[in-house]
Design a protein around this motif. Structure first.
Motif, PDB file in Angstrom:
ATOM      1  N   GLN A   1      30.845  -3.262   4.773  1.00  0.00           N
ATOM      2  CA  GLN A   1      30.514  -2.806   6.135  1.00  0.00           C
ATOM      3  C   GLN A   1      31.635  -1.997   6.758  1.00  0.00           C
ATOM      4  OE1 GLN A   1      29.886  -6.684   7.928  1.00  0.00           O
ATOM      5  NE2 GLN A   1      28.355  -5.820   9.203  1.00  0.00           N
TER       6      GLN A   1
ATOM      7  N   ARG B   1      22.886 -11.023   8.259  1.00  0.00           N
ATOM      8  CA  ARG B   1      22.588  -9.639   7.882  1.00  0.00           C
ATOM      9  C   ARG B   1      21.233  -9.634   7.151  1.00  0.00           C
ATOM     10  NH1 ARG B   1      25.535  -5.724   9.830  1.00  0.00           N
ATOM     11  NH2 ARG B   1      24.989  -4.508   7.991  1.00  0.00           N
TER      12      ARG B   1
ATOM     13  N   GLN C   1      29.997  -8.270   1.785  1.00  0.00           N
ATOM     14  CA  GLN C   1      29.385  -7.448   2.855  1.00  0.00           C
ATOM     15  C   GLN C   1      30.346  -7.199   4.013  1.00  0.00           C
ATOM     16  OE1 GLN C   1      26.136 -10.243   2.426  1.00  0.00           O
ATOM     17  NE2 GLN C   1      24.818  -8.719   3.382  1.00  0.00           N
TER      18      GLN C   1
ATOM     19  N   GLU D   1      19.861  -6.132   2.276  1.00  0.00           N
ATOM     20  CA  GLU D   1      21.265  -5.733   2.090  1.00  0.00           C
ATOM     21  C   GLU D   1      21.942  -6.656   1.061  1.00  0.00           C
ATOM     22  OE1 GLU D   1      23.812  -4.617   5.640  1.00  0.00           O
ATOM     23  OE2 GLU D   1      24.990  -6.316   4.904  1.00  0.00           O
TER      24      GLU D   1
END
Ligand code: ADE
Ligand code: ZN
Length: 330
Positions: free
Chosen positions: A104, A141, A100, A145
């Protein structure tokens, strides 16, 4: 003792590959990718690595990894650490990586995975070093996700051993990820999670009950709950303890105050790892040396810690037998 610790076939169960990015390589990659760093020298970067807590470290950790932009960068990052670790007598690493953190920033997952997997294959073929892959989710997060990343990683499922949970622990309890871990279980992944580093013992219990993990990363705060310690002993859940990390992030004030000797005395299945060696003052050897000095441990303790790690490592049974034989032959 130094010679013995160098020779010991060490197995590292808790290593964030992005946390192995030494400032020297960070500068090289920044230059290669035309990125401006907030430091003008390697020494300036090293001087900035003074943390008061986990969040303070995470800020620099995410900033540091911004120099990773393509497959070659991930390959160089991993090979740089693999060679250094092998030079310290490490024979196996279960490596966390944080997809991630890269998605991102707009990087395709393929760049991350192909670089890391190429390094893993080369290390296994040429360095006598085996590598396990732990795809970690950032717990600060959203859980959906993480679930999306797990599905997106379908082309790589066969090459991944386990899922993990890292980043800011407090206020991000394990239960937030119960659906993600349920899906990971369905897919046949091993499951591990950071718990009881900054968060309380209840997070360890929750990770066991709700996420059905077989390993707790850190776990040092388990000592706050006697019933939990008994359970961890009974179930022989491995704790991947990171001594120099705990000192750097002020989980303990200094190594002599670290609960490691007590964890061992309780009969817990403890192992030693470096966590983020580029940020916390060194790799496996430095962590072993520091423990030898702080706790006065003899060879037998280090043999036991290494046996624990070999027994729990994400390796083939053939490799496990080989590593146990090497330990016994020392
Ligand atoms: N990510 C990298 N290192 C970490 C640590 N020690 N705790 C939580 N998240 C991390
Ligand atoms: Zn960690």
């Amino acid at each position: 003792m130094h010679n013995f610790l160098q020779q010991l076939p060490k197995v590292e169960l808790h290593l964030h590959i992005e946390g192995s990015l030494e400032p020297e390589l960070m500068f090289t990659l920044a230059q290669r990718n035309g990125i401006k760093l907030p430091y003008s020298t390697v020494q300036e970067a090293k001087d900035a690595y003074q943390f008061s807590n986990l969040q303070g470290f995470l800020n620099l950790y995410f900033q540091g990894m911004s120099v990773l932009r393509n497959e070659d960068d991930f390959y160089d990052l991993a090979m740089d650490y693999f060679k250094r670790a092998r030079g310290e007598g490490v024979v196996h690493i279960d490596m966390h990586f944080d997809p991630q953190a890269h998605l991102q920033r707009g990087l395709p997952l393929e760049e991350v995975m192909s670089g890391l997997l190429r390094a893993k294959q080369e290390a296994e073929e040429t360095l006598d070093l085996s590598i396990g892959m732990i795809m970690a989710f950032l717990r600060d997060r959203p859980a959906d996700e993480a679930l999306h990343v797990l599905e997106q990683a379908a082309p790589y499922w066969k090459m991944i051993d386990a899922v993990g949970l890292d980043s800011a622990e407090i206020d991000n309890p394990p239960i937030k990820f119960v659906d993600v871990y349920q899906r990971a279980k369905e897919l046949g992944f091993m499951r591990v999670a950071h718990a009881g580093e900054e968060g309380s013992a209840s997070y360890i219990q929750e990770a066991l009950d709700q996420l059905e993990v077989t390993r707790i990363d850190h776990g040092v705060r388990c000592l706050e709950n006697t019933a939990l310690v008994e359970r961890l002993c009974r179930e022989q859940v491995v704790l991947t303890v990171c001594p120099l990390s705990n000192v750097s992030l002020n989980v303990v004030e200094n190594l002599r105050d670290h609960p490691l000797p007590q964890l061992l005395a309780e009969g817990l299945k403890v192992t030693i790892s470096s966590d983020d060696p580029a940020y916390f003052g060194g790799g496996m050897l430095a962590n072993h040396f520091a423990c030898a000095e702080a706790f006065g441990w003899g060879e037998a303790v280090f043999r036991q810690l290494t046996r624990n790690a070999i027994e729990e490592a994400f390796v083939t049974e053939e490799r496990r037998i080989d590593l146990l034989a090497r330990l016994d032959a020392l």
